[in-house]
Motif scaffolding. Structure first.
Motif, PDB file in Angstrom:
ATOM      1  N   SER A   1     -32.815   5.477   2.594  1.00  0.00           N
ATOM      2  CA  SER A   1     -31.859   6.314   3.331  1.00  0.00           C
ATOM      3  C   SER A   1     -30.526   5.591   3.439  1.00  0.00           C
ATOM      4  O   SER A   1     -30.490   4.365   3.540  1.00  0.00           O
ATOM      5  N   VAL A   2     -29.439   6.356   3.447  1.00  0.00           N
ATOM      6  CA  VAL A   2     -28.119   5.772   3.690  1.00  0.00           C
ATOM      7  C   VAL A   2     -27.968   5.541   5.193  1.00  0.00           C
ATOM      8  O   VAL A   2     -28.188   6.458   5.983  1.00  0.00           O
ATOM      9  N   ILE A   3     -27.614   4.320   5.566  1.00  0.00           N
ATOM     10  CA  ILE A   3     -27.333   4.009   6.973  1.00  0.00           C
ATOM     11  C   ILE A   3     -25.858   3.641   7.038  1.00  0.00           C
ATOM     12  O   ILE A   3     -25.472   2.525   6.673  1.00  0.00           O
ATOM     13  N   ALA A   4     -25.012   4.593   7.437  1.00  0.00           N
ATOM     14  CA  ALA A   4     -23.562   4.408   7.386  1.00  0.00           C
ATOM     15  C   ALA A   4     -22.978   4.448   8.801  1.00  0.00           C
ATOM     16  O   ALA A   4     -22.973   5.504   9.428  1.00  0.00           O
ATOM     17  N   PRO A   5     -22.504   3.290   9.310  1.00  0.00           N
ATOM     18  CA  PRO A   5     -21.838   3.313  10.611  1.00  0.00           C
ATOM     19  C   PRO A   5     -20.586   4.178  10.518  1.00  0.00           C
ATOM     20  O   PRO A   5     -20.037   4.322   9.424  1.00  0.00           O
ATOM     21  N   PRO A   6     -20.085   4.742  11.629  1.00  0.00           N
ATOM     22  CA  PRO A   6     -20.542   4.469  12.989  1.00  0.00           C
ATOM     23  C   PRO A   6     -21.765   5.276  13.435  1.00  0.00           C
ATOM     24  O   PRO A   6     -22.470   4.844  14.342  1.00  0.00           O
TER      25      PRO A   6
ATOM     26  N   VAL B   1     -19.293   9.200   3.618  1.00  0.00           N
ATOM     27  CA  VAL B   1     -20.215   8.640   2.649  1.00  0.00           C
ATOM     28  C   VAL B   1     -21.279   9.713   2.513  1.00  0.00           C
ATOM     29  O   VAL B   1     -21.527  10.455   3.438  1.00  0.00           O
ATOM     30  N   GLU B   2     -21.896   9.860   1.422  1.00  0.00           N
ATOM     31  CA  GLU B   2     -22.833  10.939   1.115  1.00  0.00           C
ATOM     32  C   GLU B   2     -22.272  12.278   1.550  1.00  0.00           C
ATOM     33  O   GLU B   2     -21.144  12.604   1.204  1.00  0.00           O
ATOM     34  N   GLU B   3     -23.000  13.060   2.310  1.00  0.00           N
ATOM     35  CA  GLU B   3     -22.640  14.464   2.470  1.00  0.00           C
ATOM     36  C   GLU B   3     -21.690  14.753   3.637  1.00  0.00           C
ATOM     37  O   GLU B   3     -21.212  15.863   3.780  1.00  0.00           O
ATOM     38  N   GLY B   4     -21.437  13.804   4.514  1.00  0.00           N
ATOM     39  CA  GLY B   4     -20.538  14.063   5.627  1.00  0.00           C
ATOM     40  C   GLY B   4     -21.183  14.907   6.718  1.00  0.00           C
ATOM     41  O   GLY B   4     -22.288  15.437   6.547  1.00  0.00           O
ATOM     42  N   GLY B   5     -20.493  14.995   7.848  1.00  0.00           N
ATOM     43  CA  GLY B   5     -21.066  15.677   9.011  1.00  0.00           C
ATOM     44  C   GLY B   5     -20.710  17.152   9.058  1.00  0.00           C
ATOM     45  O   GLY B   5     -19.637  17.556   8.644  1.00  0.00           O
ATOM     46  N   ASP B   6     -21.637  17.947   9.578  1.00  0.00           N
ATOM     47  CA  ASP B   6     -21.389  19.364   9.857  1.00  0.00           C
ATOM     48  C   ASP B   6     -20.938  19.442  11.315  1.00  0.00           C
ATOM     49  O   ASP B   6     -21.748  19.589  12.221  1.00  0.00           O
ATOM     50  N   TRP B   7     -19.634  19.321  11.514  1.00  0.00           N
ATOM     51  CA  TRP B   7     -19.099  19.208  12.880  1.00  0.00           C
ATOM     52  C   TRP B   7     -19.162  20.519  13.646  1.00  0.00           C
ATOM     53  O   TRP B   7     -18.952  20.551  14.860  1.00  0.00           O
ATOM     54  N   ASP B   8     -19.431  21.613  12.956  1.00  0.00           N
ATOM     55  CA  ASP B   8     -19.420  22.916  13.627  1.00  0.00           C
ATOM     56  C   ASP B   8     -20.775  23.312  14.191  1.00  0.00           C
ATOM     57  O   ASP B   8     -20.881  24.278  14.929  1.00  0.00           O
ATOM     58  N   PHE B   9     -21.823  22.583  13.825  1.00  0.00           N
ATOM     59  CA  PHE B   9     -23.158  23.009  14.255  1.00  0.00           C
ATOM     60  C   PHE B   9     -23.426  22.618  15.715  1.00  0.00           C
ATOM     61  O   PHE B   9     -23.275  21.454  16.100  1.00  0.00           O
ATOM     62  N   VAL B  10     -23.840  23.580  16.500  1.00  0.00           N
ATOM     63  CA  VAL B  10     -24.316  23.328  17.871  1.00  0.00           C
ATOM     64  C   VAL B  10     -25.644  24.063  18.014  1.00  0.00           C
ATOM     65  O   VAL B  10     -25.696  25.287  17.829  1.00  0.00           O
ATOM     66  N   PRO B  11     -26.731  23.344  18.299  1.00  0.00           N
ATOM     67  CA  PRO B  11     -28.025  24.044  18.379  1.00  0.00           C
ATOM     68  C   PRO B  11     -28.068  24.997  19.580  1.00  0.00           C
ATOM     69  O   PRO B  11     -27.503  24.702  20.628  1.00  0.00           O
ATOM     70  N   ASP B  12     -28.771  26.111  19.407  1.00  0.00           N
ATOM     71  CA  ASP B  12     -28.983  27.009  20.552  1.00  0.00           C
ATOM     72  C   ASP B  12     -29.898  26.344  21.575  1.00  0.00           C
ATOM     73  O   ASP B  12     -29.726  26.513  22.762  1.00  0.00           O
TER      74      ASP B  12
ATOM     75  N   GLY C   1     -32.208  21.799  17.577  1.00  0.00           N
ATOM     76  CA  GLY C   1     -31.786  20.495  17.062  1.00  0.00           C
ATOM     77  C   GLY C   1     -31.551  19.536  18.206  1.00  0.00           C
ATOM     78  O   GLY C   1     -31.538  19.940  19.380  1.00  0.00           O
ATOM     79  N   PHE C   2     -31.345  18.275  17.866  1.00  0.00           N
ATOM     80  CA  PHE C   2     -31.161  17.256  18.910  1.00  0.00           C
ATOM     81  C   PHE C   2     -29.829  17.445  19.616  1.00  0.00           C
ATOM     82  O   PHE C   2     -29.698  17.245  20.811  1.00  0.00           O
ATOM     83  N   GLY C   3     -28.797  17.823  18.845  1.00  0.00           N
ATOM     84  CA  GLY C   3     -27.463  18.013  19.421  1.00  0.00           C
ATOM     85  C   GLY C   3     -26.448  18.062  18.305  1.00  0.00           C
ATOM     86  O   GLY C   3     -26.806  17.972  17.130  1.00  0.00           O
ATOM     87  N   PRO C   4     -25.167  18.240  18.652  1.00  0.00           N
ATOM     88  CA  PRO C   4     -24.124  18.293  17.624  1.00  0.00           C
ATOM     89  C   PRO C   4     -23.979  16.963  16.901  1.00  0.00           C
ATOM     90  O   PRO C   4     -24.521  15.949  17.342  1.00  0.00           O
ATOM     91  N   HIS C   5     -23.217  16.978  15.816  1.00  0.00           N
ATOM     92  CA  HIS C   5     -22.953  15.746  15.075  1.00  0.00           C
ATOM     93  C   HIS C   5     -22.219  14.762  15.991  1.00  0.00           C
ATOM     94  O   HIS C   5     -21.373  15.155  16.782  1.00  0.00           O
ATOM     95  N   ALA C   6     -22.557  13.497  15.872  1.00  0.00           N
ATOM     96  CA  ALA C   6     -21.982  12.497  16.783  1.00  0.00           C
ATOM     97  C   ALA C   6     -21.535  11.286  15.987  1.00  0.00           C
ATOM     98  O   ALA C   6     -21.885  11.132  14.822  1.00  0.00           O
ATOM     99  N   GLY C   7     -20.765  10.429  16.628  1.00  0.00           N
ATOM    100  CA  GLY C   7     -20.380   9.181  15.965  1.00  0.00           C
ATOM    101  C   GLY C   7     -19.262   9.431  14.989  1.00  0.00           C
ATOM    102  O   GLY C   7     -19.348  10.292  14.128  1.00  0.00           O
ATOM    103  N   GLY C   8     -18.158   8.701  15.109  1.00  0.00           N
ATOM    104  CA  GLY C   8     -17.055   8.894  14.186  1.00  0.00           C
ATOM    105  C   GLY C   8     -16.249  10.131  14.543  1.00  0.00           C
ATOM    106  O   GLY C   8     -16.384  10.689  15.638  1.00  0.00           O
ATOM    107  N   ASN C   9     -15.434  10.565  13.605  1.00  0.00           N
ATOM    108  CA  ASN C   9     -14.530  11.687  13.831  1.00  0.00           C
ATOM    109  C   ASN C   9     -14.558  12.632  12.652  1.00  0.00           C
ATOM    110  O   ASN C   9     -14.892  12.248  11.538  1.00  0.00           O
ATOM    111  N   ARG C  10     -14.178  13.854  12.916  1.00  0.00           N
ATOM    112  CA  ARG C  10     -14.165  14.901  11.915  1.00  0.00           C
ATOM    113  C   ARG C  10     -13.457  14.474  10.625  1.00  0.00           C
ATOM    114  O   ARG C  10     -13.878  14.807   9.536  1.00  0.00           O
ATOM    115  N   GLY C  11     -12.354  13.739  10.749  1.00  0.00           N
ATOM    116  CA  GLY C  11     -11.569  13.416   9.552  1.00  0.00           C
ATOM    117  C   GLY C  11     -12.005  12.141   8.830  1.00  0.00           C
ATOM    118  O   GLY C  11     -11.414  11.784   7.812  1.00  0.00           O
TER     119      GLY C  11
END
Ligand SMILES: [Zn+2]
Length: 297
Positions: free
Chosen positions: A181-186, A119-130, A105-115
């Motif tokens: 597509s949903v474009i949701a800042p940040p 909007v839509e499905e939210g971030g998978d903050w635990d994923f780190v690509p090998d 993958g490109f990298g872990p989830h970025a932008g914003g904070n875990r909490g």
């Protein structure tokens, strides 16, 4: 006159079954339908015998089990992740535990904070690509070679995966047939999204397979319609600002007629994304009390 997007929503599949959809490609749809996922997440399998899995999907044990049942006797050698929304990457953990395959993958989830409110499905903050993948990288299996295409906008870490020899692009959530597509800042970024649409227009891919919904067989027309749609939306927002409709909620009220109540927040985030882009380009300025106005020089 409003831009017509040639949406594609005829979609035949059976939940829980890994089904062939094209030579080299199989798909299984997870049972997570919603206003943002259409009928659910389409997990793709590429190749036979030694296979790559694209977007294992949400954390649903039944989905992973059905995928593994469909792949009995075969070996998963690569797990590719288009981006880290919770309907795409979380099942990578269970799939990796069962197969030992590395994740790309490109990298872990970025932008914003875990909490942050999702909007839509939210971030998978635990994923780190090998293995981290950059634009233009090649990922080779025995019988196929993917080219990674970095397409930030929906998320900053969004990748599409092309099979250049077959004219196929797995387009993730960047370009879908059933919806915009949903474009949701940040993390969502309108300027990046528009540049990533332009980027696809410069490519020769003949068919897109998005994570949600059916294939797109006239991808260039589709991408051009999305670009025109966003330009039209931007023009509508500027028209609002010129007529003293200056706050995001009021702009949504004016521009999104007939919107399902469940999609209001996503519409607000999309308008916000346009406004951030317009401010960045020096066309709009933000004032007090969350009001925006067109800059006068
Ligand atoms: Zn997504």
């Amino acid at each position: 006159m409003a831009v017509e997007i040639p949406f594609r929503r005829e979609f035949s599949f059976e939940y829980g079954r890994l089904e062939p959809v094209a030579p080299m490609i199989r798909r299984i749809v997870a049972r997570n339908p919603s206003a943002f996922t259409f009928r659910g997440t389409g997990t793709y399998v590429v190749g036979h015998g030694e296979v790559a899995v694209i977007d294992p999907g949400p954390d649903l044990a039944d989905h992973v089990e059905a995928l593994l049942t469909g792949l009995a006797g075969e070996q998963v050698t690569h797990i590719l992740i288009t981006h880290t929304h919770r309907d795409h990457s979380p099942a990578a953990r269970a799939l990796q535990a069962a197969t030992g395959a590395p994740t790309f993958g490109f990298g872990p989830h970025a932008g914003g904070n875990r909490g942050d409110p999702a909007v839509e499905e939210g971030g998978d903050w635990d994923f780190v690509p090998d293995r981290t993948v950059s634009d233009g990288d090649r990922i080779a299996g025995k019988r196929w070679v993917f080219e990674a295409v970095h397409t930030p906008g929906h998320t900053s870490n969004h990748l599409c995966f092309a099979l250049p020899e077959s004219g196929i692009l797995f387009s993730g959530d960047h370009v879908m047939g059933w919806s915009t597509s949903v474009i949701a800042p940040p993390d969502g970024d309108m300027a990046a999204y528009m540049a990533s649409l332009d980027k696809l227009l410069g490519r020769p891919d003949a068919v897109y397979w998005p994570t949600h919904g059916p294939a797109i067989t006239e991808p260039q027309d589709h991408v051009r319609a999305f670009i025109a749609h966003r330009r039209e939306r931007e023009a509508g927002i500027l028209e609002c600002l010129r007529t003293d409709v200056e706050r995001i909620d009021a702009i949504v009220e004016r521009l999104y007629t007939g919107l399902q109540p469940g999609l209001r927040r996503a519409a607000g985030r999309s308008v916000h994304a346009h406004l951030i882009d317009l401010v960045g380009r020096g066309i709009v300025e933000s004032g007090a009390d969350a009001h925006y106005r067109v800059r006068r020089n």
